[in-house]
Design a protein around this motif. Sequence first.
Motif, short mmCIF file in Angstrom:
data_model
loop_
_atom_site.label_atom_id
_atom_site.label_comp_id
_atom_site.label_asym_id
_atom_site.label_seq_id
_atom_site.Cartn_x
_atom_site.Cartn_y
_atom_site.Cartn_z
N VAL A 88 43.06 44.57 36.43
CA VAL A 88 42.31 44.46 37.69
C VAL A 88 42.83 45.47 38.71
O VAL A 88 42.06 45.99 39.52
CB VAL A 88 42.39 43.02 38.23
CG1 VAL A 88 41.84 42.93 39.65
CG2 VAL A 88 41.61 42.08 37.31
N HIS A 89 44.11 45.77 38.67
CA HIS A 89 44.62 46.76 39.62
C HIS A 89 44.40 48.20 39.16
O HIS A 89 44.18 49.09 39.97
CB HIS A 89 46.11 46.56 39.90
CG HIS A 89 46.61 47.48 40.96
ND1 HIS A 89 46.31 47.29 42.29
CD2 HIS A 89 47.34 48.62 40.90
CE1 HIS A 89 46.84 48.28 43.00
NE2 HIS A 89 47.48 49.09 42.18
N THR A 90 44.42 48.41 37.85
CA THR A 90 44.34 49.77 37.32
C THR A 90 42.95 50.36 37.44
O THR A 90 42.78 51.52 37.82
CB THR A 90 44.78 49.79 35.84
OG1 THR A 90 46.14 49.38 35.76
CG2 THR A 90 44.62 51.17 35.24
N LYS A 118 33.96 39.54 47.89
CA LYS A 118 34.99 39.32 46.88
C LYS A 118 34.49 38.28 45.89
O LYS A 118 33.55 37.52 46.16
CB LYS A 118 36.29 38.83 47.52
CG LYS A 118 36.17 37.46 48.20
CD LYS A 118 37.48 37.03 48.82
CE LYS A 118 37.34 35.68 49.54
NZ LYS A 118 38.63 35.24 50.14
N VAL A 119 35.13 38.26 44.72
CA VAL A 119 34.87 37.20 43.76
C VAL A 119 35.98 36.16 43.89
O VAL A 119 37.17 36.49 43.78
CB VAL A 119 34.82 37.74 42.31
CG1 VAL A 119 34.71 36.58 41.32
CG2 VAL A 119 33.65 38.69 42.14
N GLU A 120 35.58 34.93 44.15
CA GLU A 120 36.52 33.81 44.11
C GLU A 120 36.57 33.33 42.67
O GLU A 120 35.64 32.70 42.16
CB GLU A 120 36.07 32.70 45.06
CG GLU A 120 36.16 33.09 46.52
CD GLU A 120 35.89 31.93 47.47
OE1 GLU A 120 35.14 31.01 47.07
OE2 GLU A 120 36.42 31.95 48.60
N ASN A 137 49.42 50.89 46.11
CA ASN A 137 50.74 50.32 45.89
C ASN A 137 50.81 48.83 46.16
O ASN A 137 51.88 48.28 46.41
CB ASN A 137 51.78 51.05 46.75
CG ASN A 137 51.93 52.49 46.33
OD1 ASN A 137 51.77 52.83 45.17
ND2 ASN A 137 52.24 53.35 47.29
N SER A 138 49.68 48.15 46.13
CA SER A 138 49.68 46.70 46.31
C SER A 138 48.58 46.10 45.47
O SER A 138 47.56 46.73 45.18
CB SER A 138 49.48 46.33 47.79
OG SER A 138 48.23 46.78 48.25
N SER A 139 48.79 44.85 45.05
CA SER A 139 47.85 44.17 44.18
C SER A 139 47.74 42.72 44.59
O SER A 139 48.76 42.02 44.73
CB SER A 139 48.31 44.26 42.72
OG SER A 139 47.56 43.41 41.89
N THR A 140 46.51 42.25 44.80
CA THR A 140 46.29 40.84 45.11
C THR A 140 45.68 40.08 43.95
O THR A 140 45.75 38.86 43.92
CB THR A 140 45.34 40.68 46.32
OG1 THR A 140 44.03 41.12 45.94
CG2 THR A 140 45.84 41.46 47.52
N GLY A 141 45.05 40.80 43.01
CA GLY A 141 44.33 40.14 41.93
C GLY A 141 42.91 39.75 42.30
O GLY A 141 42.14 39.31 41.43
N ILE A 142 42.55 39.90 43.56
CA ILE A 142 41.21 39.53 44.03
C ILE A 142 40.31 40.76 43.98
O ILE A 142 40.62 41.77 44.62
CB ILE A 142 41.26 38.98 45.47
CG1 ILE A 142 42.17 37.75 45.54
CG2 ILE A 142 39.86 38.67 45.98
CD1 ILE A 142 42.47 37.32 46.97
N SER A 165 31.81 49.39 41.93
CA SER A 165 33.15 49.81 42.33
C SER A 165 33.86 48.63 42.99
O SER A 165 33.24 47.77 43.61
CB SER A 165 33.07 50.97 43.31
OG SER A 165 32.44 52.09 42.72
N PHE A 166 35.20 48.63 42.86
CA PHE A 166 35.97 47.54 43.45
C PHE A 166 37.43 47.98 43.58
O PHE A 166 37.84 49.01 43.05
CB PHE A 166 35.88 46.28 42.59
CG PHE A 166 36.85 46.26 41.43
CD1 PHE A 166 37.97 45.44 41.45
CD2 PHE A 166 36.66 47.08 40.32
CE1 PHE A 166 38.87 45.44 40.40
CE2 PHE A 166 37.55 47.09 39.27
CZ PHE A 166 38.67 46.27 39.30
#
Length: 208
Positions: free
Chosen positions: A52-54, A179-181, A84-89, A77-78
């Motif tokens: 998800v971050h990559t 965002k996707v919950e 340098n940060s990742s939330t997973g959302i 796109s998302f």
Amino acid sequence: RGAAHRPPPNAMMRSAVLTVLLGVAAAASASPEELGRRPPITEKAAYARWMVHTYLWGTLSTNSIHLDGYAYGNPQSFVDGGSNSSTGIPYFYVSDLDVSQEDIAEDNRVTFSLSNAQGVGCPVDVNDPESPTCARLMLSGTMVTVTDATEYAFAKDALFERHPVMTTWPDSHDWEVKKVEINNIDLLNIYGGISNVDVDEYFAVTSA
């Protein structure tokens, strides 16, 4: 034409996780080295967060109002945060003029899919995108508009950082941050069948 937002049962927990992520961004943010590290295939939650971050785009699937409810996939796109940060959302910069957003206004249940064939690890002369060893990730949940001011600023800054051309898109399209919950995560990254990744474990990963 109002969106039928139906938050998952654990939406309050998701909100709490988001508050922590945004409030302690410096502490929770992974280093560039960590962000670039692909986890072992056995670490399912970490592997899903890494994907998800990559990746910076995926396929958003909706129930089409134009096709009598047939599934409709649309590249989108998302980001899940800055470089340098990742939330997973998964966060999106979208317009209601988009056909997928027309679907979501009627039924905001979605699945967002990613594949290692989009970037690293699956050159077609070595490994086919349909192979279980070419990882694929499906995030299911509801797509909602980001209304919290702090979260909106965080997500928009991240989108503009990693998709700089978005800053040139015309204001007349009334862009929104959505965002996707997430309420279900399925990952296939090795033989033996698909893995259902626990959503809480996914959000508990602190580097991706």
